[in-house]
Scaffold this motif. Structure first.
Motif, mmCIF file in Angstrom:
data_model
loop_
_atom_site.group_PDB
_atom_site.id
_atom_site.type_symbol
_atom_site.label_atom_id
_atom_site.label_comp_id
_atom_site.label_asym_id
_atom_site.label_seq_id
_atom_site.Cartn_x
_atom_site.Cartn_y
_atom_site.Cartn_z
ATOM 1 N N GLU A 53 -34.135 -12.636 -17.063
ATOM 2 C CA GLU A 53 -32.989 -11.914 -16.524
ATOM 3 C C GLU A 53 -33.298 -10.435 -16.323
ATOM 4 N N GLY A 54 -33.061 -9.980 -15.107
ATOM 5 C CA GLY A 54 -33.211 -8.556 -14.824
ATOM 6 C C GLY A 54 -34.633 -8.104 -14.569
ATOM 7 N N ASN A 55 -35.615 -8.972 -14.793
ATOM 8 C CA ASN A 55 -36.998 -8.548 -14.615
ATOM 9 C C ASN A 55 -37.604 -9.054 -13.317
ATOM 10 N N THR A 56 -36.809 -9.651 -12.462
ATOM 11 C CA THR A 56 -37.367 -10.262 -11.259
ATOM 12 C C THR A 56 -37.078 -9.422 -10.015
ATOM 13 N N ILE A 57 -37.729 -9.790 -8.916
ATOM 14 C CA ILE A 57 -37.550 -9.046 -7.669
ATOM 15 C C ILE A 57 -36.160 -9.285 -7.110
ATOM 16 N N CYS A 58 -35.755 -10.542 -7.063
ATOM 17 C CA CYS A 58 -34.487 -10.876 -6.414
ATOM 18 C C CYS A 58 -33.565 -11.545 -7.432
#
Lengths: 445, 323
Positions: free
Chosen positions: A396-401
């Motif tokens: 959660e929150g660490n991805t591109i999209c």
């Protein structure tokens, strides 16, 4: 029964043809906007109507339009996001299938408002037949002078192109959609730059959902003040909700935002109660990617207020005790539904649909699915449950999209509210292994 | 010029600099690790998420902190921005998580991997990873394939950084490999037995952060830490001809680009220099390549450090075991 703006004439036979649509007040809004209003007035109208994006994020549409880079030397594009692939959401398909001219009219008005002469409708690959419907509507609009050069003598030109996706959920993410539309692999782009500055072909681009664009027609027709009067607080107007799951009357309903959730589930006008008189267990109010709400939090918020069908009320309590309105895919689970199996199904979906570009999502979705598969099949251990919580937190929150978030939220919420069911699966593997989840006949398909 | 503060160190950088570039300008331990970003290749970055940092103050004009961790390689520095990298526990936890994600499907076959000793993933997991794994499932497996007669592809080791895709896009005319499929089934592939033989294609070996793309002319010849890296050059008609040759005695085992402290080559070199010039007489040797003393490659070659000029006998170096 609330006021209907989008689905007012949905039952009229032949409403999908130009003539019938026109006879029922169709293209009045386009005429009004093109002839009587300036582009800035249309934007202002949409802004003051308080229309929020209907695709899921709920971002104010007028604001999105005003972010467009006006200094850019490149042309502006409008892209309609018809890549509706969220499990549980099927409102856009319904709208395009039955009343395609409303979308065309919405695209005309919106293009006029943002000053764009080429608009694209990106249709989900699985909706092959919708493409035919839309192309027919576009041809009819062309023949009647609502598309092409100098529309209705207003001096405004517009061409609409329909583009088919190739069957990827990720292409519903706006930047992945633009990549796909450009003919590339549908990987989401890094933001910033946002599409309003550099979108399709490096040009300023607005990406709007089908329902959002169709709603613009209603706003011009009835006026911003009347539209803003419908609904509650910042959730103004009406919204299509696609209800499914264990309810008596699944289908697409247009609701005035702000009606109680309880009314929506139990009223005969809408879902008509839980199937076979069973009890409610949980609701996923906004499409598969939003957190699940357990029975005690569906009709009342944690503070004891009545839970309403609105952006704010459904999000009340944050993710601890709330959820999101999302795209309006209302999934109802009855007392017999297995939350673990349900969560596993969703995890499998997100694993399959992750684009594989950034590491947390690529590896994390697959990992979660594998662990959930073990738990669901009676091979889990107690520490697997905490492991799942931790994996979802790490994604959660660490991805591109937002796909990473969308994959992580349902798992985290299911464990938050239904931990006992996961523990039951771990403690009683012999029972879990022998559960017959039934064939499709159980669902009367 | 704008001012940016990273881990309490302030630097002045030109406008349009990314947080990562500013951190590299400062140098030292505060530089976020990168697995996919490559400053010489346009458009790379943002994918591996190892360079995530926390922005506690957006800028002088808008001091709000950014809600999520941001990828420092693709986020532009703003005037007055305050960034936390090693100081923030949130960043450290996220980085640990990313390392774990990168490793769950990695075969960890370092003992037989040609990249061992100069592997970015090895360094990253040594610094930020945890011992042990929580992953009990089967790992992804692919066959090892030859893409061309010079390069071998171990897809099992790949972390999908996309660097090789960008390299072929930007250095050669006709890229014939790319990422196939999606999600955790995504793989680098040439799609039906194409081979990668374009001029300058050998650079994908240098840019690969792991041992997914390795040099077939060097395969299993030696471990990199047994070789001596020497800067060398030759008059090459295709490229700058500035390379590092890896010698053992007087024999050249392999030729690579000159990698700087961030693991990026200074100049891309051509396939002729890389694969065909393995004779010591082809090159003008300039001298030993400077390798950071932390690297295993520097072991037994140089004693640049002032602390200790005499190599102690082995039994004095090791701690007494009896206690």
């Amino acid at each position: 029964m609330g006021r209907k703006i989008l689905l007012e004439h949905i039952d009229v036979p032949g409403i999908n043809t130009f003539d019938v649509y026109r006879a029922h007040g169709g293209y009045k809004a386009a005429e009004k906007a093109l002839k009587e209003m300036s582009a800035a007035q249309v934007v202002e109208e949409v802004k003051s109507a308080g229309l929020r994006g209907r695709g899921g994020a709920g971002f104010p549409t007028g604001m999105k339009w005003s972010f467009l880079d006006k200094k850019s030397a490149n042309p502006t594009y409008l892209v309609c996001n018809a890549d509706e692939s969220e499990p549980g959401t099927f409102k856009d398909r319904y709208l395009m299938e039955h009343i395609p001219h409303m979308l065309i009219e919405g695209v005309i008005i919106s293009s006029y408002a943002i000053g764009c002469n080429t608009a694209y409708i990106y249709v989900r690959g699985e909706f092959k037949y919708i493409i035919g419907i839309l192309n027919k509507a576009i041809r009819e609009a062309h023949a009647n002078g609502f598309l092409g050069n100098n529309i209705q003598g207003s001096g405004f030109n517009l061409e609409i192109h329909v583009h088919s996706g190739a069957g990827a959920y990720i292409c519903g993410e706006e930047t992945a959609l633009l990549e796909s539309l450009e003919g590339k692999r549908g990987n989401p782009r890094l933001k910033p730059p946002f599409p309003a500055v550099k979108g399709l072909y490096e040009s300023p681009t607005v990406v709007n959902n089908v329902e959002t664009l169709a709603t613009v027609v209603g706003i011009i027709n009835i006026g911003a003040a009347t539209y803003a009067g419908i609904g509650v607080g910042k959730s103004s107007g009406t919204k299509l909700i696609s209800a499914c799951g264990n309810i008596n009357k699944p289908g697409v309903y247009e609701i005035e935002l702000g009606i109680p959730v309880e009314e929506f589930i139990y009223s005969d006008v809408y879902c008509g109660g839980i199937k076979d008189g069973k009890k409610l267990k949980a609701v996923i109010p906004g499409g598969s990617s939003v957190p699940i709400l357990p029975q005690n939090l569906v009709c009342k918020t944690a503070n004891g207020d009545v839970r309403l069908m609105s952006y704010e009320s459904l999000a009340d309590g944050g993710f601890q005790t709330g959820s999101m309105l999302g795209s309006g895919g209302f999934i109802v689970l009855d007392e017999d539904a297995c939350v673990v199996r349900h969560t596993y199904t969703l995890a499998r979906f997100y694993r399959h649909e992750s684009c594989g570009q950034c590491s947390p999502c690529r590896e994390g979705t697959g990992w979660m699915e594998k662990v959930l598969y073990r738990i669901e099949n009676g091979e889990g251990r107690m520490h697997d449950i905490d492991l799942l919580v931790n994996i979802s937190k790490n994604i959660e929150g660490n991805t591109i999209c937002p796909l990473g978030d969308a994959a992580a939220w349902p798992v985290a919420a299911a464990i938050r509210h239904f931990r006992h069911e996961f523990e039951f699966h771990v403690k009683h593997p012999e029972i879990v292994k022998n559960i017959d989840h039934g064939s499709l006949e159980k669902f009367n398909i | 010029m704008i001012k940016i503060t990273i881990d309490n160190i302030t630097a002045e950088v030109p406008e349009g600099t990314t947080i990562l570039q500013a951190a590299r300008q400062i140098g030292g331990d505060i530089v976020p690790p990168t697995m996919c970003y490559y400053s010489k290749l346009k458009g790379t970055g943002g994918k591996c998420r190892t360079c995530l940092v926390k922005v506690v103050k957006g800028s002088e004009a808008d001091p709000r902190p950014m809600p999520k961790l941001v990828a420092s390689c693709s986020t532009l520095a703003q005037d007055g921005m305050v960034v936390e990298n090693t100081l923030s526990q949130e960043v450290m936890d996220a980085r640990k998580a990313i390392v774990e994600f990168l490793l769950i499907n990695h075969p960890l076959d370092c003992p037989v991997c040609d990249q061992a000793g100069e592997c970015d993933l090895q360094n990253l997991s040594y610094k930020h990873g945890v011992e042990g794994t929580r992953y009990e499932e089967d790992r992804r497996e692919f066959d090892v394939i030859d893409i061309g007669d010079k390069i071998k592809l171990h897809m099992n080791r790949c972390i999908l950084c996309y660097r090789c895709v960008y390299t072929m896009n930007q250095l050669t005319d006709n890229r014939n490999h790319g990422v196939l499929f999606r999600g955790d089934a995504a793989e680098i592939g040439t799609y039906i037995k194409n081979t990668i033989e374009q001029e300058f294609s050998g650079n994908i070996i240098d840019v690969c952060p792991v041992g997914a793309l390795t040099d077939r002319t060097f395969r299993f010849k030696s471990r990199v830490w047994f070789l001596k890296p020497m800067d060398a050059h030759r008059d090459c008609p295709h490229c700058a001809g500035k390379v590092t040759v890896w010698e053992f005695g007087n024999q050249i085992y392999r030729v690579t680009g000159r990698k700087n402290e961030f693991g990026e080559v200074d100049d891309f070199i051509c396939n002729e220099c890389r694969f065909e010039k393995k004779d010591i007489h082809d090159w003008v040797i300039e001298g030993p390549r400077k390798i950071t003393p932390r690297s295993v490659i520097s072991q037994n070659h140089y004693r640049n450090t002032k602390k200790q000029s005499i190599i102690l006998p082995l039994d004095e170096k090791t701690e007494p075991q009896q206690q």
